[in-house]
Design a protein around this motif. Sequence first.
Motif, PDB file in Angstrom:
ATOM      1  N   ASN A 141      -3.488 -19.266   4.011  1.00  0.00           N
ATOM      2  CA  ASN A 141      -4.881 -19.687   3.895  1.00  0.00           C
ATOM      3  C   ASN A 141      -5.623 -19.210   5.134  1.00  0.00           C
ATOM      4  OD1 ASN A 141      -4.761 -21.809   6.069  1.00  0.00           O
ATOM      5  ND2 ASN A 141      -3.325 -22.761   4.625  1.00  0.00           N
ATOM      6  N   ALA A 142      -6.929 -19.437   5.160  1.00  0.00           N
ATOM      7  CA  ALA A 142      -7.742 -18.988   6.304  1.00  0.00           C
ATOM      8  C   ALA A 142      -8.276 -20.187   7.066  1.00  0.00           C
ATOM      9  CB  ALA A 142      -8.881 -18.096   5.828  1.00  0.00           C
ATOM     10  N   LYS A 143      -7.383 -21.151   7.338  1.00  0.00           N
ATOM     11  CA  LYS A 143      -7.804 -22.391   7.983  1.00  0.00           C
ATOM     12  C   LYS A 143      -7.487 -22.466   9.470  1.00  0.00           C
ATOM     13  CE  LYS A 143      -7.172 -25.372   3.904  1.00  0.00           C
ATOM     14  NZ  LYS A 143      -6.424 -26.546   3.396  1.00  0.00           N
ATOM     15  N   SER A 144      -6.707 -21.553   9.989  1.00  0.00           N
ATOM     16  CA  SER A 144      -6.179 -21.736  11.355  1.00  0.00           C
ATOM     17  C   SER A 144      -7.213 -21.487  12.451  1.00  0.00           C
ATOM     18  CB  SER A 144      -4.974 -20.825  11.582  1.00  0.00           C
ATOM     19  OG  SER A 144      -5.374 -19.566  12.067  1.00  0.00           O
ATOM     20  N   LYS A 145      -8.347 -20.896  12.087  1.00  0.00           N
ATOM     21  CA  LYS A 145      -9.407 -20.610  13.048  1.00  0.00           C
ATOM     22  C   LYS A 145      -8.924 -19.728  14.202  1.00  0.00           C
ATOM     23  CE  LYS A 145     -11.946 -24.852  12.019  1.00  0.00           C
ATOM     24  NZ  LYS A 145     -12.534 -26.102  12.541  1.00  0.00           N
ATOM     25  N   GLY A 146      -8.111 -18.734  13.871  1.00  0.00           N
ATOM     26  CA  GLY A 146      -7.697 -17.753  14.864  1.00  0.00           C
ATOM     27  C   GLY A 146      -6.395 -18.046  15.580  1.00  0.00           C
ATOM     28  N   LYS A 147      -5.743 -19.182  15.281  1.00  0.00           N
ATOM     29  CA  LYS A 147      -4.508 -19.506  15.993  1.00  0.00           C
ATOM     30  C   LYS A 147      -3.412 -18.478  15.721  1.00  0.00           C
ATOM     31  CE  LYS A 147      -5.305 -24.505  16.120  1.00  0.00           C
ATOM     32  NZ  LYS A 147      -4.833 -25.842  15.660  1.00  0.00           N
ATOM     33  N   ASN A 148      -3.364 -17.972  14.492  1.00  0.00           N
ATOM     34  CA  ASN A 148      -2.351 -16.973  14.162  1.00  0.00           C
ATOM     35  C   ASN A 148      -2.600 -15.648  14.874  1.00  0.00           C
ATOM     36  OD1 ASN A 148      -0.707 -18.519  12.369  1.00  0.00           O
ATOM     37  ND2 ASN A 148      -2.286 -18.310  10.803  1.00  0.00           N
ATOM     38  N   LEU A 149      -3.846 -15.416  15.281  1.00  0.00           N
ATOM     39  CA  LEU A 149      -4.167 -14.189  16.001  1.00  0.00           C
ATOM     40  C   LEU A 149      -3.467 -14.165  17.359  1.00  0.00           C
ATOM     41  CD1 LEU A 149      -5.847 -11.588  15.724  1.00  0.00           C
ATOM     42  CD2 LEU A 149      -7.723 -12.767  16.864  1.00  0.00           C
ATOM     43  N   VAL A 150      -3.234 -15.339  17.946  1.00  0.00           N
ATOM     44  CA  VAL A 150      -2.503 -15.417  19.215  1.00  0.00           C
ATOM     45  C   VAL A 150      -1.084 -14.903  19.020  1.00  0.00           C
ATOM     46  CG1 VAL A 150      -1.619 -16.961  21.000  1.00  0.00           C
ATOM     47  CG2 VAL A 150      -3.905 -17.342  20.047  1.00  0.00           C
ATOM     48  N   GLN A 151      -0.413 -15.346  17.950  1.00  0.00           N
ATOM     49  CA  GLN A 151       0.944 -14.861  17.672  1.00  0.00           C
ATOM     50  C   GLN A 151       0.937 -13.382  17.336  1.00  0.00           C
ATOM     51  OE1 GLN A 151       3.728 -17.435  15.546  1.00  0.00           O
ATOM     52  NE2 GLN A 151       2.078 -18.942  15.302  1.00  0.00           N
ATOM     53  N   PHE A 152      -0.119 -12.946  16.665  1.00  0.00           N
ATOM     54  CA  PHE A 152      -0.274 -11.521  16.361  1.00  0.00           C
ATOM     55  C   PHE A 152      -0.252 -10.696  17.649  1.00  0.00           C
ATOM     56  CE2 PHE A 152      -3.475  -8.097  16.318  1.00  0.00           C
ATOM     57  CZ  PHE A 152      -2.955  -7.250  15.352  1.00  0.00           C
ATOM     58  N   LYS A 153      -0.950 -11.163  18.679  1.00  0.00           N
ATOM     59  CA  LYS A 153      -1.036 -10.432  19.935  1.00  0.00           C
ATOM     60  C   LYS A 153       0.250 -10.554  20.769  1.00  0.00           C
ATOM     61  CE  LYS A 153      -6.069 -10.586  20.391  1.00  0.00           C
ATOM     62  NZ  LYS A 153      -7.227 -11.022  21.202  1.00  0.00           N
ATOM     63  N   GLU A 154       1.044 -11.564  20.486  1.00  0.00           N
ATOM     64  CA  GLU A 154       2.286 -11.753  21.236  1.00  0.00           C
ATOM     65  C   GLU A 154       3.469 -11.047  20.590  1.00  0.00           C
ATOM     66  OE1 GLU A 154       2.672 -15.978  21.507  1.00  0.00           O
ATOM     67  OE2 GLU A 154       1.358 -16.130  23.266  1.00  0.00           O
ATOM     68  N   GLY A 155       3.261 -10.485  19.404  1.00  0.00           N
ATOM     69  CA  GLY A 155       4.333  -9.767  18.725  1.00  0.00           C
ATOM     70  C   GLY A 155       5.240 -10.654  17.902  1.00  0.00           C
ATOM     71  N   THR A 156       4.819 -11.916  17.658  1.00  0.00           N
ATOM     72  CA  THR A 156       5.659 -12.857  16.906  1.00  0.00           C
ATOM     73  C   THR A 156       5.101 -13.155  15.520  1.00  0.00           C
ATOM     74  OG1 THR A 156       4.504 -14.732  17.945  1.00  0.00           O
ATOM     75  CG2 THR A 156       6.511 -13.938  19.018  1.00  0.00           C
ATOM     76  N   PHE A 157       4.107 -12.397  15.089  1.00  0.00           N
ATOM     77  CA  PHE A 157       3.518 -12.590  13.765  1.00  0.00           C
ATOM     78  C   PHE A 157       4.549 -12.320  12.667  1.00  0.00           C
ATOM     79  CE2 PHE A 157       1.843 -10.467  10.032  1.00  0.00           C
ATOM     80  CZ  PHE A 157       0.972 -11.419   9.538  1.00  0.00           C
ATOM     81  N   LYS A 158       4.526 -13.165  11.620  1.00  0.00           N
ATOM     82  CA  LYS A 158       5.390 -12.980  10.465  1.00  0.00           C
ATOM     83  C   LYS A 158       4.537 -12.968   9.193  1.00  0.00           C
ATOM     84  CE  LYS A 158       9.235 -13.003  12.783  1.00  0.00           C
ATOM     85  NZ  LYS A 158      10.010 -11.737  12.925  1.00  0.00           N
TER      86      LYS A 158
END
Length: 244
Positions: A141-158
């Motif tokens: 969903n699109a509810k995280s308000k950018g929190k997943n973008l932090v993991q994206f930048k850290e290389g831990t995105f799944k």
Amino acid sequence: MNTPEIKCTNDYSKFSLLVGNRVVNKSKINKLMEEVTNGLNLFPYCPIVTYKDGDSLKIIDGQHRFTASKDLEEPIYYVVCKKLSLPQIAKLNSNSSNWKSKDYLECFIKVGITDYEDIKSVIKKYRIAYAVACDLLMSGNAKSKGKNLVQFKEGTFKSKYYQENCDLLDEVESVFGRYEFWNHGYLVEAYRQLLEANKFDKDILVKKIKSNTNILDRRTSVKEYLFNIERVYNDRNQNRVSIF
């Protein structure tokens, strides 16, 4: 911790760019060269950061300054630190404006993290924002308000919900594609919630939109989109129908 010694050399062959680091931006190099030519040479005070790899010094940070100095035949000012991996380098830059989302994306693709291929595919096809793509693929969903973008930048995105959200985005485009804001994150999330509530008829909504395209406009929250879509759905209805 000891402060690294700033060294200086004109031996450009000692250095090499790190595969997977940001793509060198030619316009940025030209701007740096122009500044130096006009008398503003700050290179001695902004050394490039390297680590030793055999006989070579790999450039972690400062590849634009290095290239500009080399092209101008100026000395290279540098420091040597411990070796860092590309994910560590990206994490180091996660709070910096130096790296943009595209830089992180290409970095992690180059080191073989296949989840980032999914983001690239979704962004290229649907032209949605990086934060929205991260939220949809990682949380569904699109509810995280950018929190997943932090993991994206850290290389831990799944990437956990790739196909489901490709299907969602295809449907959103089929319903709202006539609007330039059809891929707006709030609208995508609003429609996802409508599908989840399952209280509306898609064919009726499409018909209402076609008959009065001006009734739907860009909004600044998911809730506003929900109310606006419901208003469209109830246009010229005698009895209001709740769809969320």
